[in-house]
Design a protein around this motif. Structure first.
Motif, PDB file in Angstrom:
ATOM      1  N   LYS A 191      34.593  33.757  28.417  1.00  0.00           N
ATOM      2  CA  LYS A 191      35.242  34.166  29.585  1.00  0.00           C
ATOM      3  C   LYS A 191      36.195  34.832  29.273  1.00  0.00           C
ATOM      4  CE  LYS A 191      37.395  32.982  33.934  1.00  0.00           C
ATOM      5  NZ  LYS A 191      37.485  31.802  34.931  1.00  0.00           N
ATOM      6  N   TYR A 192      36.376  36.338  29.768  1.00  0.00           N
ATOM      7  CA  TYR A 192      37.295  36.914  29.328  1.00  0.00           C
ATOM      8  C   TYR A 192      38.463  37.187  30.190  1.00  0.00           C
ATOM      9  CZ  TYR A 192      34.194  38.812  25.558  1.00  0.00           C
ATOM     10  OH  TYR A 192      33.326  38.858  24.510  1.00  0.00           O
ATOM     11  N   ALA A 193      39.701  37.616  29.726  1.00  0.00           N
ATOM     12  CA  ALA A 193      40.791  37.971  30.525  1.00  0.00           C
ATOM     13  C   ALA A 193      40.637  39.181  31.163  1.00  0.00           C
ATOM     14  CB  ALA A 193      41.932  37.718  29.626  1.00  0.00           C
ATOM     15  N   SER A 194      39.781  39.226  32.536  1.00  0.00           N
ATOM     16  CA  SER A 194      39.527  40.330  32.899  1.00  0.00           C
ATOM     17  C   SER A 194      40.015  40.885  33.980  1.00  0.00           C
ATOM     18  CB  SER A 194      38.009  40.221  33.016  1.00  0.00           C
ATOM     19  OG  SER A 194      37.476  41.266  34.251  1.00  0.00           O
ATOM     20  N   ALA A 195      40.577  41.890  34.530  1.00  0.00           N
ATOM     21  CA  ALA A 195      40.784  42.570  35.534  1.00  0.00           C
ATOM     22  C   ALA A 195      39.888  42.690  36.718  1.00  0.00           C
ATOM     23  CB  ALA A 195      41.403  43.925  35.570  1.00  0.00           C
ATOM     24  N   PHE A 196      38.633  42.353  36.259  1.00  0.00           N
ATOM     25  CA  PHE A 196      37.583  42.253  37.320  1.00  0.00           C
ATOM     26  C   PHE A 196      37.657  41.036  38.151  1.00  0.00           C
ATOM     27  CE2 PHE A 196      35.578  45.200  34.458  1.00  0.00           C
ATOM     28  CZ  PHE A 196      34.982  46.348  35.418  1.00  0.00           C
ATOM     29  N   TYR A 197      38.332  40.248  37.984  1.00  0.00           N
ATOM     30  CA  TYR A 197      38.665  39.040  38.748  1.00  0.00           C
ATOM     31  C   TYR A 197      39.439  39.186  39.908  1.00  0.00           C
ATOM     32  CZ  TYR A 197      36.973  36.850  34.256  1.00  0.00           C
ATOM     33  OH  TYR A 197      36.352  36.546  33.197  1.00  0.00           O
ATOM     34  N   GLY A 198      40.188  40.315  40.119  1.00  0.00           N
ATOM     35  CA  GLY A 198      41.271  40.622  40.770  1.00  0.00           C
ATOM     36  C   GLY A 198      40.892  40.159  42.465  1.00  0.00           C
TER      37      GLY A 198
END
Ligand code: PBG
Length: 324
Positions: A191-198
């Motif tokens: 699980k990546y530290a992604s901006a897609f979870y905004g």
């Protein structure tokens, strides 16, 4: 001349040689349950997705079942948040009650509990704080309690999404000790530290109050680290491993598929859904075709399971023969 076009001549032959097949059985639909009554609030950035109270969930579940999708993953939005996210493991917490309700009224639904703390903690981090640090070893005890409470309420599977070290074995141990040896764990392994979870964080009111999630979620630049995470989780007893997000991480999905012998899940997250919705609303793209192409590419990369806010719509496309 090599005539590769021979096998593209018409839809019969194209479908015959198709390499990727998609089944409704592989789709999981995420749902947001909010504590309270008579709540059915559309998430602004995710048209068609709702925060709902238990008393308003029936139509959503009925429509999902009618479309042929039978699995859900549940997220909770509690009425009260505190330092230790106590509503996450409360016997009558929002997710536990939602699980009980669905199990009782729709026994054919396969229920997966998302195991995390960020929706329940006052600080929005996925664990217990020690100063400004998220304390790994005390957090995994809480995560195991959350998992157990969800299983006791009737969850068929648990899915830890926190990215603490050692949580899979801690959850496995507690479930086994309580007689739940047969409940599988689907680990959000890469699980990546992604901006897609905004959009999700706005929807679940779970954005961290300070800092970010980079001390526990993965650096988006890495893929060998994903292999390490996956091997660790498999060794700890994960039954299914997940890569998240999906669309921008299909190389990771392919790699994880190659190096494991257990099912691989890909989570097409809120930001992916929001992007498609807003571009489609502007008339810039064909929503149905894009949604199908994203799903196909996740399966083509190697996903066995696809978690998506488009589950119902994809099922309809399978019925129509647009994909499948
Ligand atoms: C909880 C959790 C998150 C998502 C799933 N579980 C948010 C986060 O890690 O910040 C994101 C799902 C989505 O964006 O659709 N930790």
């Amino acid at each position: 001349m090599f005539r590769t076009r021979r096998l593209r001549a018409n839809s019969n032959i194209r479908n015959m040689v198709r390499e990727t097949r998609i089944s409704k059985d592989s789709l999981i639909y995420p749902m947001f349950f909010e504590e309270g009554e008579n709540i059915f609030e559309e998430i602004e950035s995710m048209p068609g997705q709702y925060r709902m109270s238990i008393d308003r969930c029936d139509n959503v579940i009925k429509e999902l079942l009618e479309s042929g999708v039978k699995s859900v993953i549940l997220f909770g939005i509690p009425g009260h948040k505190d330092e230790s996210g106590s509503e996450a493991y409360h016997d009558h917490g929002i997710v536990q009650e939602a699980i009980r309700y669905i199990k009782k009224n729709y026994p054919e639904v396969y229920i997966i509990g998302d195991v995390c703390m960020c929706e329940y903690t006052s600080h929005g981090h996925c664990g217990i704080l020690k100063g400004n640090d998220i304390d790994n070893d005390s957090t995994i005890k809480y995560l195991a309690k959350i998992a157990l409470s969800q299983v006791e309420a009737g969850a068929d599977m648990v899915a830890p999404s926190d990215m603490m070290d050692g949580r899979v074995s801690e959850i496995r141990k507690l479930l086994d000790a309580n007689g739940y040896k047969n409940i599988p764990i689907m680990s959000y392994s890469a699980k990546y530290a992604s901006a897609f979870y905004g959009p999700f964080r706005v929807a679940a009111d779970s954005a961290p109050a300070f800092g970010d999630r980079k001390t526990y979620q993965m650096d988006v630049h890495n893929i060998r680290e994903a292999i390490k995470e996956v091997y660790d989780d498999v060794a700890e007893g994960a039954d299914i491993v997940m890569v998240k997000p999906a669309m921008s991480f299909l190389d990771v999905v392919a790699k994880v598929k190659e190096i494991t012998d257990i099912p691989v899940a890909a989570y097409s997250v809120s930001g992916e859904y929001a992007m498609v919705k807003s571009a489609a609303k502007n008339g810039f793209i064909d929503e149905e075709k894009i949604m199908c192409e994203m799903a196909v590419s996740a399966f083509r990369a190697g996903a066995d399971i696809y978690i998506t806010y488009y589950a119902k719509e994809l099922a309809k496309c399978i019925d129509k023969g647009v994909i499948g």
